[in-house]
Motif scaffolding. Structure first.
Motif, PDB file in Angstrom:
ATOM      1  N   UNK A 181       0.830  -1.205   0.000  1.00  0.00           N
ATOM      2  CA  UNK A 181       0.000   0.000   0.000  1.00  0.00           C
ATOM      3  C   UNK A 181       0.863   1.253   0.000  1.00  0.00           C
ATOM      4  N   UNK A 182       0.443   2.241  -0.814  1.00  0.00           N
ATOM      5  CA  UNK A 182       1.022   3.583  -0.871  1.00  0.00           C
ATOM      6  C   UNK A 182       2.453   3.597  -1.416  1.00  0.00           C
ATOM      7  N   UNK A 183       2.861   2.528  -2.093  1.00  0.00           N
ATOM      8  CA  UNK A 183       4.171   2.480  -2.716  1.00  0.00           C
ATOM      9  C   UNK A 183       4.015   2.660  -4.220  1.00  0.00           C
ATOM     10  N   UNK A 184       4.847   3.506  -4.820  1.00  0.00           N
ATOM     11  CA  UNK A 184       4.715   3.852  -6.235  1.00  0.00           C
ATOM     12  C   UNK A 184       5.469   2.901  -7.160  1.00  0.00           C
ATOM     13  N   UNK A 208      -4.451  -4.110  -8.313  1.00  0.00           N
ATOM     14  CA  UNK A 208      -5.075  -3.219  -7.337  1.00  0.00           C
ATOM     15  C   UNK A 208      -4.433  -3.478  -5.973  1.00  0.00           C
ATOM     16  N   UNK A 209      -4.738  -2.611  -5.017  1.00  0.00           N
ATOM     17  CA  UNK A 209      -4.350  -2.682  -3.606  1.00  0.00           C
ATOM     18  C   UNK A 209      -3.414  -1.555  -3.160  1.00  0.00           C
ATOM     19  N   UNK A 234      -6.976   4.839  -6.707  1.00  0.00           N
ATOM     20  CA  UNK A 234      -8.342   4.772  -6.184  1.00  0.00           C
ATOM     21  C   UNK A 234      -9.305   5.440  -7.152  1.00  0.00           C
ATOM     22  N   UNK A 235     -10.258   4.674  -7.686  1.00  0.00           N
ATOM     23  CA  UNK A 235     -11.284   5.295  -8.523  1.00  0.00           C
ATOM     24  C   UNK A 235     -12.233   6.120  -7.659  1.00  0.00           C
ATOM     25  N   UNK A 244      -3.370   9.610  -3.227  1.00  0.00           N
ATOM     26  CA  UNK A 244      -4.446   8.630  -3.109  1.00  0.00           C
ATOM     27  C   UNK A 244      -5.755   9.120  -3.719  1.00  0.00           C
ATOM     28  N   UNK A 245      -5.859  10.410  -3.974  1.00  0.00           N
ATOM     29  CA  UNK A 245      -7.085  10.924  -4.587  1.00  0.00           C
ATOM     30  C   UNK A 245      -6.922  11.104  -6.100  1.00  0.00           C
ATOM     31  N   UNK A 246      -5.785  10.681  -6.619  1.00  0.00           N
ATOM     32  CA  UNK A 246      -5.536  10.722  -8.053  1.00  0.00           C
ATOM     33  C   UNK A 246      -5.628   9.315  -8.618  1.00  0.00           C
TER      34      UNK A 246
END
Length: 352
Positions: A181-184, A208-209, A234-235, A244-246
């Motif tokens: 999670x949260x890794x690019x 996903x995830x 995240x859709x 996370x909002x993109x």
């Protein structure tokens, strides 16, 4: 996903309405076979509607997804067992009532690791779906409660893709809930699973995830070219930190002419942002197109919010290395079989 603020925004007196959360991007899904990851469950009101860490969402959320145009959802993820196998089984029933097909679970006549096969646009599509695990105990193969979760393993992937090939589809799509999670940047295990999937016949691999964008890559496949999208972000959710909002909507064009095999002909993206505004009388959560197409005028968005949308779109397009202008539908070309040198070069950057 459906977090608390989304539930609050959707509550309309004694009813629920999630459709406004998707109306601004609905034109992007016209005439498409639309696939998404459902990371919540429909266990019923008697279990209490809730957000993270144990999701349970009103059935009307499924109706909104159907209205948006979703054809298929993947269910193999770490939240599908949040309300036990019975909640997962009820989720399947709600999806089926809404006309949405599903994959990733074995249940009631659908065997574990069975490919979902359907037709769209004159092509036969096959889908397989796996997760790294679950936040709740995973039922065993002989679980009498009737739900089996597809978990990632080399053996499962090989068997699942063998099952998919046996259906003689034109295109095979392998979907995975994986990574950190949260890794690019994808992990070594993500890359290994993607490579195995392409080798075993998958044309498209979707992940996903991580909840943030990760790179998209073109690989050699049985049909010439394969696509790997490690994470699309995240859709819709209420995760508010900037990356996370993109997100982006990924479009894959497939061609089949004469007696030739189907092939991926174009990969394109439409950048999106999860927008939260607070008009009089409550809050409004919307998925907003973040590109520059004339089809989307963003009417009614406050100036400050429109600026955030534009900044988000620019960050998404820079990260994936897409073309500088969209087509008439609002999608930016990432790669084309006619011009394979368009292989993205900008997708190693970390979003700011």
């Amino acid at each position: 996903m459906a977090h608390k603020e989304q539930l609050i925004a959707a509550k309309k007196n004694i009813a629920w309405d999630f459709k406004p959360q998707f109306q601004r991007v609905k034109p992007l899904f016209e005439n498409a076979l639309v696939v998404g990851n459902l990371e919540t469950v429909f266990a019923g009101e008697e279990h209490g509607f809730a957000e993270f860490p144990m999701f349970n969402t009103p059935d009307e959320f499924a109706d909104a997804l159907s209205d948006l145009g979703l054809s298929v959802v993947t269910l193999a993820n770490n939240h599908i067992l949040d309300r036990k196998p019975s909640g997962a089984a009820r989720t399947i029933r709600v999806l089926e009532r809404s006309g949405i097909k599903w994959t990733g679970l074995g249940h009631d006549g659908t065997g574990s690791n069975e490919a979902l096969v359907l037709e769209h646009g004159g092509l036969r599509w096959a889908f397989v779906n796996y997760t790294y695990g679950s936040n709740a105990p995973v039922p065993s193969f002989d679980d009498t409660r009737g739900v089996h979760l597809n978990v990632i393993s080399d053996e499962a992937i090989r068997q699942g893709l063998l099952n998919a090939r046996a259906a003689r589809p034109d295109i095979i799509v392998a979907c995975f809930h994986w990574g950190n999670e949260y890794q690019f940047v994808p992990t070594k295990r993500q890359r290994a699973v993607a490579a195995l999937s392409i080798c075993e016949g998958a044309d498209i691999v979707i992940g996903t995830h991580p909840h943030v964008l990760q790179p998209l890559e073109i690989a050699s496949s049985e049909h010439g070219y394969g696509l790997v999208a490690y994470s699309l972000g995240n859709f819709v959710s209420n995760q508010r930190k900037l990356p996370q909002e993109r997100s982006l909507i990924l479009a894959v064009d497939v061609q089949k002419t004469g007696g030739k095999a189907a092939r991926i002909s174009r990969v394109s993206v439409a950048p999106t942002r999860i927008s939260v505004t607070r008009p009089l009388g409550g809050s409004l959560i919307e998925v907003v197109y973040a590109g520059e197409s004339a089809r989307f005028n963003h009417e009614g968005l406050p100036t400050s919010e429109l600026k955030k949308v534009q900044q988000a779109g620019a960050a998404v397009l820079e990260f994936v290395g897409a073309a500088t202008s969209p087509d008439k539908e609002g999608f930016y070309t990432l790669w084309s079989a006619d011009f394979p040198e368009l292989l993205p070069k900008g997708n190693r950057k970390t979003p700011k």
